[in-house]
Scaffold this motif. Sequence first.
Motif, PDB file in Angstrom:
ATOM      1  N   TYR A   6     -16.476  62.898  97.095  1.00 30.65           N
ATOM      2  CA  TYR A   6     -16.689  63.488  98.420  1.00 30.65           C
ATOM      3  C   TYR A   6     -18.097  63.151  98.893  1.00 30.65           C
ATOM      4  CZ  TYR A   6     -16.388  66.875 102.212  1.00 30.65           C
ATOM      5  OH  TYR A   6     -16.361  67.466 103.452  1.00 30.65           O
ATOM      6  N   THR A   7     -18.234  61.971  99.456  1.00 32.10           N
ATOM      7  CA  THR A   7     -19.554  61.439  99.800  1.00 32.10           C
ATOM      8  C   THR A   7     -20.240  62.221 100.911  1.00 32.10           C
ATOM      9  OG1 THR A   7     -18.528  59.826 101.304  1.00 32.10           O
ATOM     10  CG2 THR A   7     -18.918  59.117  99.038  1.00 32.10           C
ATOM     11  N   ALA A   8     -19.470  63.000 101.671  1.00 30.46           N
ATOM     12  CA  ALA A   8     -20.072  63.819 102.726  1.00 30.46           C
ATOM     13  C   ALA A   8     -21.008  64.875 102.150  1.00 30.46           C
ATOM     14  CB  ALA A   8     -18.979  64.491 103.563  1.00 30.46           C
ATOM     15  N   ALA A   9     -20.902  65.123 100.854  1.00 32.89           N
ATOM     16  CA  ALA A   9     -21.739  66.142 100.206  1.00 32.89           C
ATOM     17  C   ALA A   9     -23.050  65.567  99.687  1.00 32.89           C
ATOM     18  CB  ALA A   9     -20.971  66.779  99.049  1.00 32.89           C
ATOM     19  N   ALA A  10     -23.342  64.298  99.994  1.00 29.06           N
ATOM     20  CA  ALA A  10     -24.507  63.625  99.401  1.00 29.06           C
ATOM     21  C   ALA A  10     -25.800  64.403  99.618  1.00 29.06           C
ATOM     22  CB  ALA A  10     -24.636  62.210  99.956  1.00 29.06           C
ATOM     23  N   HIS A  11     -26.045  64.881 100.841  1.00 24.80           N
ATOM     24  CA  HIS A  11     -27.315  65.567 101.099  1.00 24.80           C
ATOM     25  C   HIS A  11     -27.371  66.910 100.378  1.00 24.80           C
ATOM     26  CE1 HIS A  11     -30.640  67.567 103.231  1.00 24.80           C
ATOM     27  NE2 HIS A  11     -31.106  66.324 103.339  1.00 24.80           N
ATOM     28  N   ALA A  12     -26.231  67.598 100.310  1.00 23.97           N
ATOM     29  CA  ALA A  12     -26.189  68.864  99.578  1.00 23.97           C
ATOM     30  C   ALA A  12     -26.500  68.633  98.097  1.00 23.97           C
ATOM     31  CB  ALA A  12     -24.823  69.519  99.734  1.00 23.97           C
ATOM     32  N   LEU A  13     -26.000  67.532  97.554  1.00 24.37           N
ATOM     33  CA  LEU A  13     -26.265  67.208  96.151  1.00 24.37           C
ATOM     34  C   LEU A  13     -27.714  66.787  95.948  1.00 24.37           C
ATOM     35  CD1 LEU A  13     -22.976  65.343  95.176  1.00 24.37           C
ATOM     36  CD2 LEU A  13     -23.566  67.748  94.876  1.00 24.37           C
ATOM     37  N   PHE A  14     -28.291  66.162  96.947  1.00 25.90           N
ATOM     38  CA  PHE A  14     -29.713  65.821  96.910  1.00 25.90           C
ATOM     39  C   PHE A  14     -30.552  67.085  96.754  1.00 25.90           C
ATOM     40  CE2 PHE A  14     -33.644  65.320  99.474  1.00 25.90           C
ATOM     41  CZ  PHE A  14     -34.281  64.320  98.729  1.00 25.90           C
ATOM     42  N   GLU A  15     -30.180  68.139  97.477  1.00 27.77           N
ATOM     43  CA  GLU A  15     -30.893  69.412  97.382  1.00 27.77           C
ATOM     44  C   GLU A  15     -30.720  70.043  95.998  1.00 27.77           C
ATOM     45  OE1 GLU A  15     -32.957  70.792  99.598  1.00 27.77           O
ATOM     46  OE2 GLU A  15     -32.701  68.979 100.834  1.00 27.77           O
ATOM     47  N   VAL A  16     -29.501  69.939  95.444  1.00 29.46           N
ATOM     48  CA  VAL A  16     -29.263  70.470  94.098  1.00 29.46           C
ATOM     49  C   VAL A  16     -30.102  69.716  93.076  1.00 29.46           C
ATOM     50  CG1 VAL A  16     -27.546  70.825  92.275  1.00 29.46           C
ATOM     51  CG2 VAL A  16     -26.913  71.212  94.658  1.00 29.46           C
ATOM     52  N   ALA A  17     -30.155  68.401  93.225  1.00 27.59           N
ATOM     53  CA  ALA A  17     -30.941  67.581  92.293  1.00 27.59           C
ATOM     54  C   ALA A  17     -32.417  67.979  92.319  1.00 27.59           C
ATOM     55  CB  ALA A  17     -30.780  66.106  92.639  1.00 27.59           C
ATOM     56  N   GLN A  18     -32.897  68.404  93.470  1.00 26.14           N
ATOM     57  CA  GLN A  18     -34.296  68.828  93.575  1.00 26.14           C
ATOM     58  C   GLN A  18     -34.534  70.242  93.075  1.00 26.14           C
ATOM     59  OE1 GLN A  18     -36.965  67.563  97.021  1.00 26.14           O
ATOM     60  NE2 GLN A  18     -34.951  67.513  97.974  1.00 26.14           N
ATOM     61  N   HIS A  19     -33.650  71.160  93.478  1.00 29.38           N
ATOM     62  CA  HIS A  19     -33.955  72.582  93.301  1.00 29.38           C
ATOM     63  C   HIS A  19     -32.936  73.340  92.447  1.00 29.38           C
ATOM     64  CE1 HIS A  19     -36.862  71.796  96.423  1.00 29.38           C
ATOM     65  NE2 HIS A  19     -35.909  71.461  97.277  1.00 29.38           N
ATOM     66  N   GLY A  20     -31.880  72.680  92.008  1.00 32.95           N
ATOM     67  CA  GLY A  20     -30.840  73.371  91.256  1.00 32.95           C
ATOM     68  C   GLY A  20     -31.241  73.654  89.822  1.00 32.95           C
ATOM     69  N   MET A  21     -30.326  74.278  89.084  1.00 29.85           N
ATOM     70  CA  MET A  21     -30.526  74.520  87.663  1.00 29.85           C
ATOM     71  C   MET A  21     -30.219  73.247  86.882  1.00 29.85           C
ATOM     72  SD  MET A  21     -28.939  78.362  87.758  1.00 29.85           S
ATOM     73  CE  MET A  21     -28.059  78.049  89.298  1.00 29.85           C
ATOM     74  N   HIS A  22     -30.642  73.207  85.628  1.00 33.15           N
ATOM     75  CA  HIS A  22     -30.639  71.929  84.887  1.00 33.15           C
ATOM     76  C   HIS A  22     -29.281  71.232  84.909  1.00 33.15           C
ATOM     77  CE1 HIS A  22     -31.737  68.909  81.939  1.00 33.15           C
ATOM     78  NE2 HIS A  22     -30.637  69.226  81.271  1.00 33.15           N
ATOM     79  N   ASN A  23     -28.215  71.945  84.523  1.00 35.65           N
ATOM     80  CA  ASN A  23     -26.891  71.317  84.471  1.00 35.65           C
ATOM     81  C   ASN A  23     -26.468  70.801  85.841  1.00 35.65           C
ATOM     82  OD1 ASN A  23     -26.990  72.108  81.847  1.00 35.65           O
ATOM     83  ND2 ASN A  23     -25.089  73.292  81.877  1.00 35.65           N
ATOM     84  N   GLY A  24     -26.728  71.614  86.867  1.00 35.22           N
ATOM     85  CA  GLY A  24     -26.375  71.221  88.228  1.00 35.22           C
ATOM     86  C   GLY A  24     -27.162  70.009  88.693  1.00 35.22           C
ATOM     87  N   ARG A  25     -28.440  69.973  88.339  1.00 38.55           N
ATOM     88  CA  ARG A  25     -29.285  68.843  88.743  1.00 38.55           C
ATOM     89  C   ARG A  25     -28.782  67.543  88.128  1.00 38.55           C
ATOM     90  NH1 ARG A  25     -35.508  70.896  88.160  1.00 38.55           N
ATOM     91  NH2 ARG A  25     -35.931  69.300  89.721  1.00 38.55           N
ATOM     92  N   MET A  26     -28.498  67.591  86.830  1.00 37.09           N
ATOM     93  CA  MET A  26     -28.008  66.397  86.149  1.00 37.09           C
ATOM     94  C   MET A  26     -26.664  65.948  86.721  1.00 37.09           C
ATOM     95  SD  MET A  26     -30.450  65.688  84.135  1.00 37.09           S
ATOM     96  CE  MET A  26     -29.681  64.347  83.220  1.00 37.09           C
TER      97      MET A  26
END
Length: 267
Positions: free
Chosen positions: A217-237
């Motif tokens: 679901y490539t439309a979620a790319a920016h949301a995943l970018f935010e998770v990669a920056q500020h999420g918890m470890h498992n979520g970031r990875m």
Amino acid sequence: MGTSERFKFNSRLPFDPGLLKQEYAIDIDDQTLIGLSQYQECWNMDEYVYRILTTEEIGEMLDFLRDLACHRGICPLLTDDQSNNIGLYTEGPLRDKICYLDHEETDLSPGFRHMERFIAKCLQHPGAEWDQLERDYPVVSDRDEQHEHSVLDLKVIQEIDRLLLQEDLDEDYTRQLVFSKLTIMPYAESEQICRYVTSDDMFIQEKAVILLRKRNYTAAAHALFEVAQHGMHNGRMAAIFALKQFRTEESKRLLKELETLLPKQYF
């Protein structure tokens, strides 16, 4: 179905459905019993991964699980004899759906709409384990989605949402309800999964990210970018892995930016 017919297919099973109903108030429908009986007729220990549990084994499992709120309404019916089981939801919004009871990691999301679907796949691929079977859930492509199934799944999701509104729900039970909701989410409703990537439950955050990746679901790319920056470890990875898999111009650009923001070990 007449009594004699019920006895005929029940007698093929290693467990007694009548006893389960009497002692545990578990009522297994005829179609499930017929499917299990067909499986039992074909089963041999050298070829098939899963065998049907006996009445005693089911009772022991139910006694063990009754104190675990997150396993509410699940009856284990088959085992791989490696401490993993196949469970049938016998009550609640997920009734009749099939899940996997992993002895190491708890994720009770449905994999099949009903037992007949699971049995059919096992008969086609007797040596396949749960993760190797082509399952009904999650739907990872709009090509695999059928409208009538989506309508039914959305009704189940509405029932789950009503349950989630209840106060004082057990934390583990709440997590499993959300896992199930996200897993059965129709592909056309993938945007709803994005709301959970900001969850303060690290397991729910990770689950949401993984499902978005599986759906590509490539439309979620920016949301995943935010998770990669500020999420918890498992979520970031998981978010970084998803962005790598997307391979769109946007995801490539976001990954390059992340490389300037995060330590090298994330890559």
